[in-house]
Every structure is written in C-alpha cells, then in structure tokens.
Design an enzyme around this catalytic site. Structure first.
Site, PDB file in Angstrom:
ATOM      1  CE  LYS A 305      -4.245  -1.594  -0.079  1.00 44.01           C
ATOM      2  NZ  LYS A 305      -5.165  -1.677   1.053  1.00 44.01           N
ATOM      3  NE  ARG A 340      -7.421  -8.589  -1.537  1.00 49.54           N
ATOM      4  CZ  ARG A 340      -6.919  -7.683  -2.357  1.00 49.54           C
ATOM      5  NH1 ARG A 340      -6.094  -6.749  -1.894  1.00 49.54           N
ATOM      6  NH2 ARG A 340      -7.253  -7.671  -3.637  1.00 49.54           N
TER       7      ARG A 340
END
Length: 370
Positions: A305, A340
C-alpha cells in the site's frame, strides 16, 4: 447525548503464564493481552479513559454510564471469542492462527501488478504458485480500486474474473472474489468462488446483501468512506479515525445481519489505504486489536500500500516487500486472522517463523519458579 464505550487491548505478552494467568487469548488465536484501555466517547469526543487487566475489568465496566455497560460487556466477551474454521469448498481454513490470502489481480490497471497476471494462462500459473507457497485462499479481483480508477462495467468484470475462478476451482483452491457488484458476485459464486470480499461492505450495490444471504457464503465487509458511491476514497474525514472506523464497521455488520447474513459468516476489514491519510493508516494498524471487540474474524489488506512507499523514500509498489512484511507481522501480533498479500512465499515464511516463536513462548517456563 450519545455515549459509547470501547475496549482496546494495549498490553501484550507471549503467553498467559507471563502474567500468572492474568491475560486473555484474543479471538482464540495466538496473541495474548494483559492490559486494556476502556474508552468512553461522548458525542464523538473521548471523554474518559480507564486502564484495566482481566481481573479488574469487571470493576471498570461497572463505572460506565447507564446505557454503555451491556455493549461493553459484549465487547469484553467478543475479545476472547474463538472463531470456527471457514469451510470453503473442499478446504478448511482454520482461524486460530494467521492465514495468508494470495491476491490474484486479473485487471490491467491494478496499482501494484496491473497486467502481470492477465489472461487465463497467466492467472492459472500465478494462482498455482501461490497455492504451492502456502496461500490458504486465492482472492480474485477484476476491478482496480486504486484512487482515480474508473468504474468498470459489470459485464467486463465478469469476463475477467470467471475464467480465473474456474481455473482456481480446477486446482481445488479456496476462492474469494473481490467485487462490490451483485451480478459479479453471482457469476463468481456460480463459477466456484466460496467467499465474497466486498470493499464497499455491501453498501455499493443494493442487491449485494441479498445475494450473499441467499448463497450462505462468508463475506468480508471492508470500510471505505465512499462505499455507497463510485469513489471508495471520497469523504475520508474523521473525528477519531480508529473509533469512527470501528463504528462504521459495526453499522455495516448490523446491516448485514438485518439482511439475513449469519453472524458466523461475517469478517471485517478496516480498509487500510481507502480514504485514509498516512496518519490514519498508522493509527488503524496500531489499534487493530480493538476490532476483535466486534466479534468477527479480521482481514488485513496492507500489502504494497501507499503508506509503505510514504515511509520508504517513495519506493515503488514492486519495491515494498520489506514494509509489507512489517505490516503483516504487526497484524499477526494483533491477532488478525487473514492477511491479504501479493508476496505469498515471503509472507508465509514470515508467518511460520512468527508462529514458531509464539509456540515456543507457550512452553517456555524456564524463568518461573518450580
């Protein structure tokens, strides 16, 4: 006046024996907490904060104002609630230890690996590699949800995800579909998917909750401030990001229950990176143990991210492995059940070493008398 209490684990130990038994096992997993903050919020503002241990919690909860006590008691019970395994097709995914969900993007414009696994052959090969490396679930997504991405017509999304799901089903994989559209959910479940991972928390498509309830499948409800609209990242303004996200997830959970989705089928995701600043994301990662108080398994999606790049001299998405592993390990320490990730072999190896440390700590009585 609106008053709400929250119970946040803040002190962690390797095992209960470290505190002579005065510690709790978070969510039936491999994380143990011995110290907690009980927070009282009035009209959106934190008004009071108490510290408690398991043996003093009852006294602290007894000090809460009328109307807060019952919910706080439920949160305290939820913190120690052990979750049964996920039954996903022929696969059983235990939730008493961290599990890795491998990301299979079949979209040309993903922020991290857009186009890398496009086409049936590429998707099949990548899914097989992730399963061999130890992924418990393959999460198939056909629409990019990065900031600025254009919405995709559901027909195009179905055309992308169904062949990949069928390929994964042929391998006997446990399969999740990453979508916010009811028609895509239906097509994916028919093609062999077992779990719905909705970045809008079932808020985007008015039919989605009905589809999930009818299928009886597990569902991940993620927080995104713009969930009901087209831009998931829109409206990310918070009074207290941790408590606001907690409240929002509770509201989406309650809506799912009202739609007929069983409580045991619901998982929650705080939505790292969706309509949140770097400071917001860091606060949520640090507060992950709080979300066990909602009583559902947790999913963390922090792999590659933007926050990793922001803390790493603007490293590009493909160069964020180290930071992604750091976030995954922090999630494991917080008792998060599903992780994830893009980099499955490395995350599985990190998980296995972490799990070995936790197992050893439970049998390490060398510093205790007798």
């Amino acid at each position: 006046m609106i008053q709400q209490a929250y119970i946040r684990p803040i002190g962690f130990v390797p095992g209960p024996q470290s505190e002579h038994g005065n510690a709790v096992r978070l969510a039936g997993g491999m994380a143990y907490a011995s110290r907690f903050a009980v927070i009282l919020r009035r009209d959106g503002v934190v008004a009071e904060r108490w510290l408690a241990a398991p043996d003093t919690m009852a006294g602290v909860l007894g000090q809460l104002p009328d109307g807060c006590g019952a919910d706080a008691e439920a949160q305290w019970s939820n913190l120690t609630l052990a979750h049964p395994p996920l039954e996903l097709g022929a696969r059983t995914v235990r939730l008493d230890q961290p599990q890795v969900m491998g990301i299979l993007n079949v979209t040309p414009d993903s922020f991290s690996d857009g186009g890398a696994h496009d086409g049936p052959d590429g998707a099949r090969a990548h899914a097989a590699a992730m399963l061999e490396a130890g992924a418990a679930i393959i999460d198939v997504g056909g629409e990019s949800t990065r900031p600025g991405a254009k919405p995709l017509w559901e027909g195009d999304e179905i055309a992308r995800v169904v062949p990949a799901i069928e390929a994964c089903a042929g391998m006997g994989a446990a399969i999740s579909v990453d979508t916010r559209k009811a028609a895509v959910m239906e097509a994916a479940l028919e093609a062999g998917a077992h779990l719905v991972n909705d970045v809008s928390g079932l808020a985007h498509d008015p039919r989605s909750a009905e589809v999930v309830a009818r299928a009886g499948c597990p569902v991940v409800l993620m927080h995104a401030p713009g969930a009901a609209g087209e831009d998931l990242h829109e409206g990310g303004s918070y009074d207290n990001v941790v408590l606001d996200v907690f409240d929002a997830l509770r509201a989406r959970r309650d809506a799912a229950l009202e739609a007929g989705i069983a409580a045991g089928k619901i998982l929650l995701d705080p939505g790292i990176g969706f309509g949140k600043s770097l400071a917001d994301n860091l606060a949520l990662i640090n507060a992950l143990p709080l979300f066990h108080a909602l009583g559902h398994p947790l999913l963390l999606g922090a792999s590659r991210k933007r926050m990793v790049g922001a803390l790493s001299n603007e490293a590009e998405a493909g160069d964020r492995l180290g930071g992604s592993l750091a976030l995954a390990l922090e999630g494991m320490r917080a008792g998060v059940q599903l992780h994830r990730v893009h980099d499955v072999p490395e995350t599985v190896q990190a998980r296995n070493v972490w799990r070995g440390l936790r197992d050893a700590a439970l049998t390490d009585f060398g510093d205790l008398p007798g």
